[in-house]
Design a protein around this motif. Structure first.
Motif, PDB file in Angstrom:
ATOM      1  N   ALA A 277      12.711 -42.625 -38.008  1.00  0.00           N
ATOM      2  CA  ALA A 277      11.882 -42.003 -37.137  1.00  0.00           C
ATOM      3  C   ALA A 277      12.219 -40.497 -37.128  1.00  0.00           C
ATOM      4  N   PHE A 278      13.343 -40.013 -37.174  1.00  0.00           N
ATOM      5  CA  PHE A 278      13.688 -38.662 -37.322  1.00  0.00           C
ATOM      6  C   PHE A 278      13.598 -38.133 -38.763  1.00  0.00           C
ATOM      7  N   LEU A 279      13.840 -39.081 -39.589  1.00  0.00           N
ATOM      8  CA  LEU A 279      13.711 -38.706 -40.845  1.00  0.00           C
ATOM      9  C   LEU A 279      12.135 -38.573 -41.273  1.00  0.00           C
ATOM     10  N   LEU A 280      11.323 -39.560 -40.590  1.00  0.00           N
ATOM     11  CA  LEU A 280       9.957 -39.323 -41.016  1.00  0.00           C
ATOM     12  C   LEU A 280       9.286 -38.067 -40.228  1.00  0.00           C
ATOM     13  N   LEU A 281       9.763 -37.582 -39.012  1.00  0.00           N
ATOM     14  CA  LEU A 281       9.257 -36.353 -38.457  1.00  0.00           C
ATOM     15  C   LEU A 281       9.642 -35.449 -39.430  1.00  0.00           C
ATOM     16  N   PHE A 282      10.834 -35.211 -39.919  1.00  0.00           N
ATOM     17  CA  PHE A 282      11.438 -33.963 -40.833  1.00  0.00           C
ATOM     18  C   PHE A 282      10.696 -34.092 -42.016  1.00  0.00           C
ATOM     19  N   ILE A 283      10.175 -35.172 -42.680  1.00  0.00           N
ATOM     20  CA  ILE A 283       9.414 -35.268 -43.930  1.00  0.00           C
ATOM     21  C   ILE A 283       8.050 -34.600 -43.603  1.00  0.00           C
ATOM     22  N   ARG A 284       7.400 -34.963 -42.449  1.00  0.00           N
ATOM     23  CA  ARG A 284       6.243 -34.600 -42.078  1.00  0.00           C
ATOM     24  C   ARG A 284       6.273 -32.856 -41.723  1.00  0.00           C
ATOM     25  N   TRP A 285       7.105 -32.434 -41.146  1.00  0.00           N
ATOM     26  CA  TRP A 285       7.393 -31.137 -41.032  1.00  0.00           C
ATOM     27  C   TRP A 285       7.443 -30.384 -42.149  1.00  0.00           C
ATOM     28  N   VAL A 290       3.889 -29.503 -39.251  1.00  0.00           N
ATOM     29  CA  VAL A 290       3.646 -29.910 -38.140  1.00  0.00           C
ATOM     30  C   VAL A 290       5.135 -30.480 -37.079  1.00  0.00           C
ATOM     31  N   GLY A 291       5.147 -29.850 -35.900  1.00  0.00           N
ATOM     32  CA  GLY A 291       6.375 -30.227 -35.077  1.00  0.00           C
ATOM     33  C   GLY A 291       6.295 -31.590 -34.546  1.00  0.00           C
ATOM     34  N   VAL A 292       7.082 -31.660 -33.374  1.00  0.00           N
ATOM     35  CA  VAL A 292       7.229 -32.986 -32.796  1.00  0.00           C
ATOM     36  C   VAL A 292       6.531 -33.283 -31.527  1.00  0.00           C
ATOM     37  N   LEU A 293       5.716 -32.118 -31.024  1.00  0.00           N
ATOM     38  CA  LEU A 293       5.219 -32.252 -29.906  1.00  0.00           C
ATOM     39  C   LEU A 293       4.260 -33.320 -29.555  1.00  0.00           C
ATOM     40  N   ASP A 294       3.272 -33.697 -30.560  1.00  0.00           N
ATOM     41  CA  ASP A 294       2.342 -34.791 -30.682  1.00  0.00           C
ATOM     42  C   ASP A 294       3.023 -36.022 -30.362  1.00  0.00           C
ATOM     43  N   VAL A 295       4.240 -36.205 -31.076  1.00  0.00           N
ATOM     44  CA  VAL A 295       4.807 -37.322 -30.946  1.00  0.00           C
ATOM     45  C   VAL A 295       5.298 -37.830 -29.587  1.00  0.00           C
ATOM     46  N   PHE A 296       5.988 -36.709 -29.150  1.00  0.00           N
ATOM     47  CA  PHE A 296       6.230 -37.067 -27.487  1.00  0.00           C
ATOM     48  C   PHE A 296       5.329 -37.093 -26.555  1.00  0.00           C
ATOM     49  N   LYS A 297       4.122 -36.324 -26.741  1.00  0.00           N
ATOM     50  CA  LYS A 297       2.998 -36.610 -25.623  1.00  0.00           C
ATOM     51  C   LYS A 297       2.288 -38.085 -25.915  1.00  0.00           C
ATOM     52  N   LYS A 298       2.391 -38.542 -27.062  1.00  0.00           N
ATOM     53  CA  LYS A 298       1.359 -39.713 -27.223  1.00  0.00           C
ATOM     54  C   LYS A 298       2.427 -41.176 -26.898  1.00  0.00           C
ATOM     55  N   THR A 299       3.610 -40.970 -26.730  1.00  0.00           N
ATOM     56  CA  THR A 299       4.601 -42.045 -26.486  1.00  0.00           C
ATOM     57  C   THR A 299       4.386 -42.646 -25.177  1.00  0.00           C
ATOM     58  N   PRO A 300       4.135 -44.023 -25.143  1.00  0.00           N
ATOM     59  CA  PRO A 300       3.838 -44.516 -23.727  1.00  0.00           C
ATOM     60  C   PRO A 300       5.197 -45.066 -22.922  1.00  0.00           C
ATOM     61  N   TRP A 301       5.713 -43.695 -22.326  1.00  0.00           N
ATOM     62  CA  TRP A 301       7.137 -44.169 -21.905  1.00  0.00           C
ATOM     63  C   TRP A 301       7.175 -44.747 -20.534  1.00  0.00           C
ATOM     64  N   HIS A 302       5.839 -45.042 -19.979  1.00  0.00           N
ATOM     65  CA  HIS A 302       5.725 -45.977 -18.741  1.00  0.00           C
ATOM     66  C   HIS A 302       6.000 -47.375 -19.191  1.00  0.00           C
ATOM     67  N   VAL A 303       5.706 -47.944 -20.332  1.00  0.00           N
ATOM     68  CA  VAL A 303       6.112 -49.174 -20.910  1.00  0.00           C
ATOM     69  C   VAL A 303       7.761 -49.617 -20.847  1.00  0.00           C
ATOM     70  N   LEU A 304       8.252 -48.612 -21.030  1.00  0.00           N
ATOM     71  CA  LEU A 304       9.728 -48.724 -21.152  1.00  0.00           C
ATOM     72  C   LEU A 304      10.350 -48.950 -19.629  1.00  0.00           C
ATOM     73  N   LEU A 305       9.801 -47.965 -18.846  1.00  0.00           N
ATOM     74  CA  LEU A 305      10.182 -48.217 -17.590  1.00  0.00           C
ATOM     75  C   LEU A 305       9.846 -49.698 -16.984  1.00  0.00           C
ATOM     76  N   PHE A 306       8.477 -49.928 -17.254  1.00  0.00           N
ATOM     77  CA  PHE A 306       8.280 -51.385 -16.898  1.00  0.00           C
ATOM     78  C   PHE A 306       9.222 -52.403 -17.501  1.00  0.00           C
ATOM     79  N   ALA A 307       9.391 -52.309 -18.528  1.00  0.00           N
ATOM     80  CA  ALA A 307      10.638 -53.433 -18.933  1.00  0.00           C
ATOM     81  C   ALA A 307      11.864 -53.119 -17.992  1.00  0.00           C
ATOM     82  N   PHE A 308      12.326 -52.063 -17.666  1.00  0.00           N
ATOM     83  CA  PHE A 308      13.637 -52.050 -17.057  1.00  0.00           C
ATOM     84  C   PHE A 308      13.413 -52.515 -15.620  1.00  0.00           C
TER      85      PHE A 308
END
Length: 450
Positions: A277-285, A290-308
């Motif tokens: 994933a980080f390699l892909l982000l670096f290649i895109r940049w 384009v930076g990484v802000l869009d990736v962190f904003k669009k990630t459904p973090w709440h689903v991970l909390l749900f699993a825990f």
């Protein structure tokens, strides 16, 4: 008679489930599960030692899912999904029914090649783009959305590497990947094919016979697909950044292949996934700045909390004697013969998955069968039935699989409303037939094979 701790745990658990299904005032599913998990921790039903164990289990799977989410967002940002949508529309040649089967095939292959969560993350944006381009009405689009999601999730059953929880459980029952495919591929594939057919028959009247024939042109500068004059259709692919496409796809394929190639050497899947994933982000940049802000904003973090949270609740059930009750009540049936082992454990895991999510359900089911004193072959068949129940049977309700929750999150992000009631109206007709057929095929196939 149930003791007080077990009774309290069951009441708490089902109260969480009811609130999560009801979702008053549009409440997010993580709120009731968080409240239930906090109560279980405060009461000491799940001690700190178990919390650390849960964290170790969830963190690896969550980070692996996170890496898939990040890669899918990068692919979306460079126009990959729109390009796939473009090609599917062209190849469907104006047939709504042909489009239906192309989408189902795409979802199936994506899961077989990646995994169920990754497939949902990849195919859902593709289907959204297709429906938007064809200006499908909600009633017309619904069959494509739900059928793609169900097939993408169910397709994790034929090969163990399509589902992380299946891989973890393999070690417990001593089943190799090759043996898994030999015993499981044909039965689960037959069940999935039946589900696909049932979905088509169910939605036959809603699927349009004809879809608009669009002359499309790719505009890479604005990252959109536009209508164009038919004489210029041959030029529509010239603006695509093919070098970026090819490099990104190579990284994704290499990352997925590395899961299977490097995991036997003890390298954690989350390290492999995040590296990709980080390699892909670096290649895109490097290519687009384009930076990484869009990736962190669009990630459904709440689903991970749900699993825990769900793991905490399930550990609470185990700690107050759930596993003992399972073994005590099911052991006699499972030991009787292989038909019982297949049907009983498959149906039980279906029930358990749809009230606890399939990730913890697989753990409870697998640990339970190892405590039943079964012979090696019976234990393996019971485990494979667990997988069918947790991968196919779990599709009855949205809470059954993490992939389904991610799918609903993605649809909501794109202002596409599909309610739990709409979802279950379809699954309660289609999934039970496919589930029972898969379990029966599992029994017959292994009787013939061995």
């Amino acid at each position: 008679m149930l003791d007080s701790q077990l009774l309290l745990m069951i009441v708490t658990f089902f109260a969480v489930i009811i609130i999560m299904l009801w979702r008053p005032l549009g409440m997010n599913e993580t709120i009731p599960t968080s409240a239930g998990a906090a109560l279980v921790l405060l009461l000491g039903i799940v001690p700190l030692t178990d919390v650390m164990n849960i964290f170790n289990i969830v963190s690896g799977a969550s980070l692996t899912i996170l890496s898939t989410i990040m890669m899918s967002i990068v692919l979306d940002s460079i126009g990959f999904f729109k390009w796939i949508a473009f090609n599917i529309i062209i190849r469907s040649r104006g047939s709504g029914k042909r489009l239906f089967f192309y989408i189902i095939l795409l979802c199936f292959l994506m899961t077989m090649f990646f995994n169920n969560d990754g497939s949902i993350l990849i195919t859902t944006p593709i289907i959204i783009h297709i429906m938007t381009l064809l200006k499908m009405k909600p009633k017309q689009a619904f069959p494509y959305f739900i059928s793609g999601a169900l097939i993408a999730t169910a397709a994790s059953a034929p090969i163990a590497v399509s589902n992380i929880s299946n891989l973890i459980a393999l070690k417990i029952v001593g089943l190799s990947l090759n043996s898994y495919i030999e015993m499981m591929f044909i039965p689960s594939l037959a069940g999935i094919a039946l589900i696909a057919l049932l979905l088509y028959l169910y939605f036959k009247k809603d699927i349009p016979n004809k879809t608009p024939f669009l002359h499309l042109k790719w505009n890479q500068t604005s990252n959109t697909i536009k209508l164009d004059h038919p004489l210029k259709l041959a030029e529509s692919n010239e603006e695509v950044d093919w070098r970026l496409f090819k490099v990104c796809l190579f990284v994704v394929v290499l990352t997925r292949a590395s899961f299977f190639a490097l995991s036997p050497f003890g390298i954690p899947t989350e390290w492999i996934g995040l590296s990709g994933a980080f390699l892909l982000l670096f290649i895109r940049w490097y290519r687009t700045k384009v930076g990484v802000l869009d990736v962190f904003k669009k990630t459904p973090w709440h689903v991970l909390l749900f699993a825990f949270n769900m793991y905490v609740l399930v550990y609470g059930l185990r700690n107050v004697g759930l596993n003992h009750l399972i073994v005590e009540n099911l052991k006699g049936f499972v030991m009787a013969n292989h038909f019982n082992a297949s049907m009983v454990m498959g149906l039980f895991l279906t029930l358990l998955s749809n009230v606890t999510n399939n990730l913890p359900a697989v753990m409870i089911g697998t640990l339970s069968i190892t405590e039943m004193g079964l012979d090696h072959q019976t234990m393996q068949i019971a485990y494979l039935a667990n997988v069918i129940g947790s991968d196919i049977g779990a599709l009855l309700t949205p809470v059954g699989t993490l992939a389904t929750l991610i799918w609903m999150f993605l649809l909501k992000k794109h202002s596409i409303k599909i309610t739990w009631g709409q979802y279950m109206k379809v699954t309660f007709i289609v999934i039970p037939i496919g589930l029972v057929a898969s379990l029966l095929f599992l029994y017959l196939w292994n009787i013939w094979l061995f």
